[in-house]
Every structure is written in structure tokens, then in C-alpha cells.
Write a protein that holds these residues in place. Structure first.
Motif, PDB file in Angstrom:
ATOM      1  N   LEU A 161      66.534  66.996 -74.348  1.00 15.49           N
ATOM      2  CA  LEU A 161      67.133  67.732 -73.215  1.00 15.49           C
ATOM      3  C   LEU A 161      66.262  67.632 -71.963  1.00 15.49           C
ATOM      4  O   LEU A 161      66.592  68.205 -70.930  1.00 15.49           O
ATOM      5  CB  LEU A 161      67.335  69.208 -73.586  1.00 15.49           C
ATOM      6  N   GLY A 162      65.129  66.953 -72.084  1.00 17.14           N
ATOM      7  CA  GLY A 162      64.288  66.721 -70.909  1.00 17.14           C
ATOM      8  C   GLY A 162      63.257  67.806 -70.659  1.00 17.14           C
ATOM      9  O   GLY A 162      62.704  67.902 -69.558  1.00 17.14           O
ATOM     10  N   ILE A 179      70.168  76.237 -66.862  1.00 17.66           N
ATOM     11  CA  ILE A 179      69.214  75.906 -67.920  1.00 17.66           C
ATOM     12  C   ILE A 179      69.977  75.400 -69.148  1.00 17.66           C
ATOM     13  O   ILE A 179      71.168  75.635 -69.294  1.00 17.66           O
ATOM     14  CB  ILE A 179      68.320  77.112 -68.310  1.00 17.66           C
ATOM     15  N   LYS A 180      69.274  74.678 -69.994  1.00 14.88           N
ATOM     16  CA  LYS A 180      69.878  74.109 -71.206  1.00 14.88           C
ATOM     17  C   LYS A 180      69.869  75.135 -72.346  1.00 14.88           C
ATOM     18  O   LYS A 180      69.031  76.034 -72.369  1.00 14.88           O
ATOM     19  CB  LYS A 180      69.091  72.874 -71.663  1.00 14.88           C
ATOM     20  N   VAL A 181      70.804  74.929 -73.276  1.00 13.51           N
ATOM     21  CA  VAL A 181      70.901  75.845 -74.425  1.00 13.51           C
ATOM     22  C   VAL A 181      70.767  75.064 -75.740  1.00 13.51           C
ATOM     23  O   VAL A 181      71.555  74.161 -76.020  1.00 13.51           O
ATOM     24  CB  VAL A 181      72.264  76.585 -74.432  1.00 13.51           C
ATOM     25  N   LEU A 182      69.735  75.405 -76.501  1.00 16.60           N
ATOM     26  CA  LEU A 182      69.569  74.835 -77.844  1.00 16.60           C
ATOM     27  C   LEU A 182      69.752  75.978 -78.840  1.00 16.60           C
ATOM     28  O   LEU A 182      68.984  76.944 -78.816  1.00 16.60           O
ATOM     29  CB  LEU A 182      68.185  74.200 -77.987  1.00 16.60           C
ATOM     30  N   GLU A 183      70.779  75.896 -79.661  1.00 12.13           N
ATOM     31  CA  GLU A 183      71.015  76.973 -80.638  1.00 12.13           C
ATOM     32  C   GLU A 183      70.146  76.750 -81.877  1.00 12.13           C
ATOM     33  O   GLU A 183      70.253  75.710 -82.523  1.00 12.13           O
ATOM     34  CB  GLU A 183      72.470  76.965 -81.104  1.00 12.13           C
ATOM     35  N   ASP A 184      69.338  77.737 -82.214  1.00 11.52           N
ATOM     36  CA  ASP A 184      68.582  77.673 -83.459  1.00 11.52           C
ATOM     37  C   ASP A 184      69.507  78.157 -84.575  1.00 11.52           C
ATOM     38  O   ASP A 184      69.722  79.360 -84.773  1.00 11.52           O
ATOM     39  CB  ASP A 184      67.310  78.527 -83.367  1.00 11.52           C
ATOM     40  N   THR A 232      77.380  74.344 -82.439  1.00 10.60           N
ATOM     41  CA  THR A 232      78.196  73.355 -81.706  1.00 10.60           C
ATOM     42  C   THR A 232      78.564  73.840 -80.312  1.00 10.60           C
ATOM     43  O   THR A 232      79.330  73.191 -79.607  1.00 10.60           O
ATOM     44  CB  THR A 232      79.507  73.032 -82.461  1.00 10.60           C
ATOM     45  N   LEU A 233      78.019  74.988 -79.904  1.00 12.73           N
ATOM     46  CA  LEU A 233      78.464  75.577 -78.630  1.00 12.73           C
ATOM     47  C   LEU A 233      77.527  75.263 -77.463  1.00 12.73           C
ATOM     48  O   LEU A 233      77.965  75.129 -76.323  1.00 12.73           O
ATOM     49  CB  LEU A 233      78.591  77.099 -78.793  1.00 12.73           C
ATOM     50  N   GLY A 234      76.251  75.163 -77.754  1.00 15.65           N
ATOM     51  CA  GLY A 234      75.277  74.874 -76.703  1.00 15.65           C
ATOM     52  C   GLY A 234      75.167  73.381 -76.451  1.00 15.65           C
ATOM     53  O   GLY A 234      75.994  72.595 -76.923  1.00 15.65           O
ATOM     54  N   ASP A 235      74.119  72.968 -75.716  1.00 15.67           N
ATOM     55  CA  ASP A 235      73.910  71.534 -75.490  1.00 15.67           C
ATOM     56  C   ASP A 235      73.624  70.832 -76.810  1.00 15.67           C
ATOM     57  O   ASP A 235      74.016  69.693 -77.020  1.00 15.67           O
ATOM     58  CB  ASP A 235      72.740  71.319 -74.525  1.00 15.67           C
ATOM     59  N   CYS A 236      72.905  71.527 -77.684  1.00 17.53           N
ATOM     60  CA  CYS A 236      72.729  71.026 -79.049  1.00 17.53           C
ATOM     61  C   CYS A 236      72.343  72.183 -79.967  1.00 17.53           C
ATOM     62  O   CYS A 236      72.016  73.275 -79.497  1.00 17.53           O
ATOM     63  CB  CYS A 236      71.704  69.898 -79.115  1.00 17.53           C
ATOM     64  N   GLY A 237      72.419  71.933 -81.252  1.00 20.21           N
ATOM     65  CA  GLY A 237      72.087  72.965 -82.239  1.00 20.21           C
ATOM     66  C   GLY A 237      71.151  72.377 -83.277  1.00 20.21           C
ATOM     67  O   GLY A 237      71.352  71.249 -83.727  1.00 20.21           O
ATOM     68  N   ALA A 245      64.218  69.074 -94.719  1.00 22.45           N
ATOM     69  CA  ALA A 245      65.237  68.284 -94.016  1.00 22.45           C
ATOM     70  C   ALA A 245      65.835  69.152 -92.913  1.00 22.45           C
ATOM     71  O   ALA A 245      65.772  70.382 -92.966  1.00 22.45           O
ATOM     72  CB  ALA A 245      66.335  67.831 -94.979  1.00 22.45           C
ATOM     73  N   GLY A 246      66.381  68.506 -91.910  1.00 21.00           N
ATOM     74  CA  GLY A 246      67.007  69.232 -90.800  1.00 21.00           C
ATOM     75  C   GLY A 246      68.028  68.348 -90.102  1.00 21.00           C
ATOM     76  O   GLY A 246      68.241  67.194 -90.517  1.00 21.00           O
ATOM     77  N   LEU A 247      68.641  68.872 -89.052  1.00 23.74           N
ATOM     78  CA  LEU A 247      69.710  68.123 -88.406  1.00 23.74           C
ATOM     79  C   LEU A 247      69.938  68.667 -86.996  1.00 23.74           C
ATOM     80  O   LEU A 247      69.667  69.848 -86.735  1.00 23.74           O
ATOM     81  CB  LEU A 247      70.976  68.300 -89.235  1.00 23.74           C
ATOM     82  N   ILE A 248      70.412  67.793 -86.129  1.00 25.87           N
ATOM     83  CA  ILE A 248      70.775  68.251 -84.783  1.00 25.87           C
ATOM     84  C   ILE A 248      72.259  67.963 -84.560  1.00 25.87           C
ATOM     85  O   ILE A 248      72.735  66.861 -84.848  1.00 25.87           O
ATOM     86  CB  ILE A 248      69.934  67.542 -83.705  1.00 25.87           C
ATOM     87  N   LEU A 249      72.958  68.977 -84.066  1.00 23.82           N
ATOM     88  CA  LEU A 249      74.383  68.841 -83.731  1.00 23.82           C
ATOM     89  C   LEU A 249      74.511  68.745 -82.225  1.00 23.82           C
ATOM     90  O   LEU A 249      73.818  69.465 -81.501  1.00 23.82           O
ATOM     91  CB  LEU A 249      75.149  70.089 -84.189  1.00 23.82           C
ATOM     92  N   THR A 250      75.402  67.884 -81.760  1.00 22.40           N
ATOM     93  CA  THR A 250      75.678  67.855 -80.321  1.00 22.40           C
ATOM     94  C   THR A 250      77.048  67.225 -80.056  1.00 22.40           C
ATOM     95  O   THR A 250      77.555  66.470 -80.887  1.00 22.40           O
ATOM     96  CB  THR A 250      74.575  67.106 -79.531  1.00 22.40           C
ATOM     97  N   ASN A 251      77.595  67.549 -78.901  1.00 19.36           N
ATOM     98  CA  ASN A 251      78.854  66.911 -78.480  1.00 19.36           C
ATOM     99  C   ASN A 251      78.599  65.878 -77.400  1.00 19.36           C
ATOM    100  O   ASN A 251      79.527  65.290 -76.868  1.00 19.36           O
ATOM    101  CB  ASN A 251      79.826  67.980 -77.950  1.00 19.36           C
TER     102      ASN A 251
END
Ligand SMILES: Cc1ncc(COP(=O)(O)O)c(C=O)c1O
Length: 373
Positions: free
Chosen positions: A71-72, A156-161, A177-182, A198-204
Motif C-alpha cells: 500500500l506504499g 488514508i489506506k485501510v488494511l483489515e486485520d 474484503t472491504l478495505g484496500d486489503c485484508g 500460514a497467512g493470506l492477503i485478500l484484495t480487490n
């Protein structure tokens, strides 16, 4: 009676054959990192979550760090985090050089407080706040509509934990799935847990997804050509195939957790003990079932543990008072709700495999403690 906080052996037993076969196939193929197994799992997560892209990574903490990097977020940038959450939310931000900026939590839901966010964002300071990490704590969603509105207002950007809430929904959309990424964690004890980290990032966002794929794999798009400074945050194939099987059962398991929570709620209401609150617009998947008592949580927990029930306190020290964040300059009294929650909340075991006999014993023991006060 002995009741553990979680019983993974019981969870695994009925699906053991499926799991063994999938792990055997990975060993037979002798291909252990990323590859077809991870891609298939990512595709199934896309279908399950409704997010356009899913990027499998090494763990939930790395998912947060990578998400912020993509997200920079740069060293020195401010990132708003709740003061009451697991360490990794703020730790992952601090570890990429960002500066955690804490906000208080809501008294009822334990999620980040809107009033506190607004106060932090409106404050004139030299620090440039670039992102916010709402945490869907214990399995219920933060107030995403309002958080997204504030994020737009302050650019500002939104990262959902989403470490504790994979499968929960906010107004019909999956958490993350609602913020910039999760960022999702598949730590073994999570509702969807791997056989390791293990983990994962969701984004649209397609550009973000492409960046994340490069960042997780040493910054290379084509092997040995490193376009950016990446990290080794790849997902193991064995974890992906295990998770892919367990994903099929996730909704069933989450519904069973809800049933256990309902059972506790029905039996403990009216006992001068605060039951979990399901926030407006959200479902609750009860990663943790958290009670609150004006009596000390440690006394309560110790009593339950003495009776064989593995109650826990999540979390005994809010983040602004943790030694590792001392350099941020916060002090006791800065976030009253976070500090109170740390003193008053504790968990009861909540998982699908709990028998009715075990649930009844837990309820009886909680009442016994309350009687004695
Ligand atoms: C709220 C929260 N954020 C982040 C994490 C980090 O996830 P992991 O343990 O997979 O690194 C966890 C879980 O441990 C968590 O509960």
C-alpha cells in the motif's frame, strides 16, 4: 473435568484420511513451496470470500507487513491501530519502520472506537498518518462503513486485520474484503488453522495483488530478476493443501461455534456478567467467546483453571503499555477502555467439538464462582 481451550485432535480426527492423502500427494510430488497446491487454494479462497484476489503468504503477521508495504507505507509513516489487540497488528507495522498510532476501543464490542480514530486523525501533528488497521477482534467485524468513510475523508489506506475473523460477514460481505486489503492468519488455533504457520492477503485491487505476489517472493517476477526489495514470505504447499481441505468445513465449524456461544448466552444471562456483543451489521464467528466481569479477570480465570477449564485472558496488557512500544511515549490512562478490558475480560472454551456435558460443566463453574462473590 479437564476442558482444553481448543481440541485440534478432535477436529482433525474425522477428516484425517483426506488430510493424509493430500499431504502424501505433496510429498510424492516433492514440490513444497507455492506451486499448483497454493494456486488452487488461492482460487478457492477467491470463490469463498468474494475477493477478486487472494495471495497466500507465510503467516498473518507477514500478511500485515506485506499489505502495508504494497500500500506504499514507508518508514516513519503513522499507522492507526487499536490499543487492544494481539501484538502482531502493531508489531507488523513497526517492523517495516512505520509508527503505530494507537486508538481506544469500544466498550461493548472491543473493536476500535470511531470517536477515538477521529480524534487521532484530526490531531494536528508532524506525523503523517497513512493507514489504519481495524481489527475484527475475537471474530466480529469492526464498523467498516464508518471506518471507510473516515479513511476517505482523511485519504488514508485501510488494511483489515482479519486474523481472528475469517468467514465472518459485515453487511453480507466477507471480513477482509472491504478495505484496500485484508490480512488473514491461519495459525493452527484460528477458526481455519494450518498445520504450521500460514497467512493470506485478500484484495480487490489488481495492481496491489500483482505487487504482493512479487513482494512475497523475494521481489522477483522472473526468477533471479529482482525488481523491488522483496521478502521471503511464501506459502508452503503442505499448508495450502491442508487449508484447502479444512476450508470446506469452515462454515459448519463457525456455525457450531455460534451454537456453543448461544448456549452460553442463554445460560449465563442475568448473572451480572457481560456477554459478548454482536456489533451492528456484523456476524460473529466466535474465534473467542469473551466474558467481562467487574471482578478481576485473573481471579476468574484462575478459578476456572483450578476447576480444569482452560480459560484465558486475551490480552492482559494493552499495546500502548507494552515494553516494546515504550518508545512511542504513551502512558497509563491514555486509553481507558483498552486498559479496563485488559483487566476485566477472559474467555471460555468455544469450539465445535465441545460436548453438552462440557458446556454444562463450564456454565456451572462460572455460576459457582459468581455465587462465591
Ligand atoms: C489480531 C491478530 N493479528 C495478527 C495475528 C498474527 O497472525 P500470525 O500468528 O499468523 O502471524 C494474529 C494471530 O496470531 C492475531 O490474532
Amino acid at each position: 473435568m479437564k476442558i482444553s481451550a481448543l481440541d485440534l485432535k478432535k477436529q482433525i480426527a474425522p477428516i484425517r484420511q483426506e488430510l493424509d492423502a493430500a499431504v502424501k500427494e505433496v510429498i510424492d510430488n516433492a514440490s513444497f513451496i507455492l506451486g499448483a497446491g497454493v494456486e488452487k487454494f488461492e482460487q478457492h479462497i477467491v470463490e469463498y470470500s468474494g475477493a477478486k484476489y487472494a495471495i497466500g503468504v507465510s503467516n498473518g503477521t507477514d500478511a500485515i507487513s506485506l499489505g502495508l508495504l504494497a500500500l506504499g507505507i514507508k518508514p516513519g509513516d503513522g499507522v492507526v491501530c487499536p490499543a487492544f489487540t494481539y501484538y502482531a497488528t502493531a508489531g507488523a507495522a513497526a517492523n517495516i519502520g512505520a509508527r503505530p498510532v494507537f486508538a481506544d476501543i469500544d466498550e461493548d464490542t472491543y473493536n476500535i472506537s470511531l470517536t477515538s480514530i477521529e480524534k487521532v486523525l484530526a490531531k494536528k501533528s508532524k506525523l503523517k498518518i497513512k493507514a489504519i488497521i481495524p481489527v475484527h477482534l475475537y471474530g466480529a467485524c469492526a464498523d467498516m462503513d464508518e471506518i471507510l468513510r473516515l479513511a476517505r475523508k482523511y485519504k488514508i489506506k485501510v488494511l483489515e486485520d482479519t486474523a481472528q475473523a475469517f468467514g465472518a460477514e459485515y453487511k453480507g460481505a466477507k471480513a477482509g474484503t472491504l478495505g484496500d486489503c485484508g490480512a488473514v492468519s491461519f495459525y493452527p488455533g484460528k477458526n481455519l488453522g494450518a498445520f504450521g504457520d500460514a497467512g493470506l492477503i485478500l484484495t480487490n485491487n489488481k495492481t496491489l495483488a500483482e505487487k504482493l505476489k512479487i513482494l512475497r517472493n523475494q521481489g522477483n517476477k522472473d526468477k533471479y530478476y529482482h525488481s523491488v526489495l522483496g521478502r521471503n514470505n511464501r506459502m508452503d504447499t503442505i499448508q495450502a493443501v491442508v487449508l484447502d481441505i479444512k476450508l470446506k468445513y469452515l462454515d459448519f465449524w463457525n456455525r457450531s461455534r455460534q451454537e456453543v456461544a448461544r448456549y452460553y448466552n442463554n445460560n449465563l444471562s442475568g448473572w451480572n456478567i457481560k456477554l459478548p456483543v454482536v456489533p451492528d451489521g456484523s456476524t460473529h464467528i466466535y474465534h473467542q467467546y469473551v466474558l467481562r466481569s467487574s471482578l478481576s479477570n485473573k481471579l476468574f480465570m484462575n478459578y476456572l483453571q483450578k476447576k480444569g477449564i482452560d480459560s484465558r485472558v486475551f490480552y492482559p496488557v494493552p499495546l500502548h503499555l507494552q515494553k516494546c512500544f515504550k518508545y512511542l511515549g504513551y502512558k497509563a490512562g491514555d486509553f481507558v477502555q483498552a486498559e479496563q478490558a485488559a483487566k476485566q475480560t477472559f474467555t471460555l472454551p468455544v469450539y465445535p467439538e465441545l460436548t453438552v456435558e462440557q458446556r454444562d460443566y463450564i456454565i456451572k463453574t462460572v455460576k459457582e464462582f459468581m455465587h462465591g462473590q
